[in-house]
Design an enzyme around this catalytic site. Structure first.
Site, PDB file in Angstrom:
ATOM      1  N   ASP A   1       0.881  -1.181   0.000  1.00  0.00           N
ATOM      2  CA  ASP A   1       0.000   0.000   0.000  1.00  0.00           C
ATOM      3  C   ASP A   1       0.911   1.221   0.000  1.00  0.00           C
ATOM      4  O   ASP A   1       1.455   1.605   1.031  1.00  0.00           O
ATOM      5  CB  ASP A   1      -0.894  -0.017   1.246  1.00  0.00           C
ATOM      6  CG  ASP A   1      -1.830   1.181   1.264  1.00  0.00           C
ATOM      7  OD1 ASP A   1      -2.369   1.536   0.208  1.00  0.00           O
ATOM      8  OD2 ASP A   1      -2.021   1.767   2.350  1.00  0.00           O
TER       9      ASP A   1
ATOM     10  N   GLU B   1      -2.717  -1.623  -5.405  1.00  0.00           N
ATOM     11  CA  GLU B   1      -4.066  -1.188  -5.752  1.00  0.00           C
ATOM     12  C   GLU B   1      -4.039  -0.604  -7.167  1.00  0.00           C
ATOM     13  O   GLU B   1      -3.117   0.133  -7.521  1.00  0.00           O
ATOM     14  CB  GLU B   1      -4.542  -0.141  -4.749  1.00  0.00           C
ATOM     15  CG  GLU B   1      -6.036   0.121  -4.831  1.00  0.00           C
ATOM     16  CD  GLU B   1      -6.528   0.988  -3.681  1.00  0.00           C
ATOM     17  OE1 GLU B   1      -6.157   0.722  -2.529  1.00  0.00           O
ATOM     18  OE2 GLU B   1      -7.281   1.931  -3.969  1.00  0.00           O
TER      19      GLU B   1
ATOM     20  N   HIS C   1      -2.385   0.733   6.754  1.00  0.00           N
ATOM     21  CA  HIS C   1      -1.602   0.568   5.529  1.00  0.00           C
ATOM     22  C   HIS C   1      -1.148  -0.894   5.385  1.00  0.00           C
ATOM     23  O   HIS C   1      -1.148  -1.452   4.299  1.00  0.00           O
ATOM     24  CB  HIS C   1      -0.372   1.484   5.539  1.00  0.00           C
ATOM     25  CG  HIS C   1      -0.724   2.945   5.546  1.00  0.00           C
ATOM     26  ND1 HIS C   1      -1.193   3.603   4.429  1.00  0.00           N
ATOM     27  CD2 HIS C   1      -0.695   3.870   6.535  1.00  0.00           C
ATOM     28  CE1 HIS C   1      -1.429   4.870   4.734  1.00  0.00           C
ATOM     29  NE2 HIS C   1      -1.127   5.057   6.005  1.00  0.00           N
TER      30      HIS C   1
END
Lengths: 166, 166
Positions: A7, A67, A140
């Site tokens: 992340d 992501e 995170h």
């Protein structure tokens, strides 16, 4: 399969590695990389790059997962996350590790079974699927583990579909 | 002073290097780095990183200059520029070269004398200041040269102010 979820962020970068075998996944390691706002951006990005290169070696990652879509209201925030994501992708490329990406909807569907799930439900399933007795040190890290678990889930679906075709 | 301006983008990255001595600036080199959309993002970012590292060596750059503010209407575009900017900053850091940044308003004021200047006026001044007989091969290269010239201008102002204090 050893999967490293990432992340990315300029100030906080979450790392979460899992090992998946068939229907079981276990936690390998987690790390929260923090950089200081008083350091210049180049030094902060270099620290993130080094941390990702090191994590790939330590967990012997076969794939890195990030992501694929970002929803930042502020352009400035998108630019900072973008810079961090750039050096993460570069670190994976330099290490010869492929990168997969999933959107927030795919993560929610894979872990909770519905795209309408909220962040707390996703975090709960991260703990449940990995049998963690306490919450990860940061959201995170939890998000990084959620991405790694989503990749495992997608891989299992693909493997099942392939075996059914045999 | 050898200054390398960079206009980062995932598909097109403009490089423009100048050498400035006192009140004179001359063109050292320009380069337009293009990446293919069919390649994966890691490979494209690695190509940009390598190109910037090489340019720093070739022109023996003492400082690298990038745009400090970005105005992208689309988040997706901001994320792509952000990733490119991240590896540009990393390349500079790995080469031990400092990075300066200027906003669009600073570029317009430095080159045209007013923040209300348009892109065509900035491009015209890039050609005039460097004595170019033809336009740079791309607006990305022209923007990179504009950033390098802005740094030279800011440096001259600072140097004049320092000499006046003596």
């Amino acid at each position: 399969m050893r999967i490293l979820g990432v992340d990315p962020g300029l100030a906080n970068l979450g790392l979460g590695a899992i090992e998946a075998r068939g229907s079981e996944a276990r936690l390998l390691s987690t790390e929260l990389v923090r950089t200081r706002s008083r350091d210049d951006d180049g030094a902060r990005l270099a620290l993130l790059y080094d941390a990702v290169r090191a994590a790939i070696v330590v967990v012997d990652a076969e794939v890195l997962v990030v992501e694929g879509q970002f929803f930042h209201r502020q352009r400035d925030a998108a630019m900072k996350v973008g810079q961090a994501l750039g050096v993460v992708r570069l670190a994976a490329h330099h290490a010869g590790v492929p990168v997969s990406s999933y959107g927030p909807l795919q993560v929610k569907q894979a872990l909770v079974g519905t795209g309408r799930a909220d962040k707390a439900q996703v975090a709960y399933m991260v703990r449940a699927l990995l049998g963690l007795t306490s919450a990860p040190p940061s959201h995170h890290v939890s998000d990084a583990l959620a991405l790694a678990l989503t990749h495992w889930s997608a891989h299992r679906v693909t493997a099942r579909a392939a075996s059914q075709r045999l």
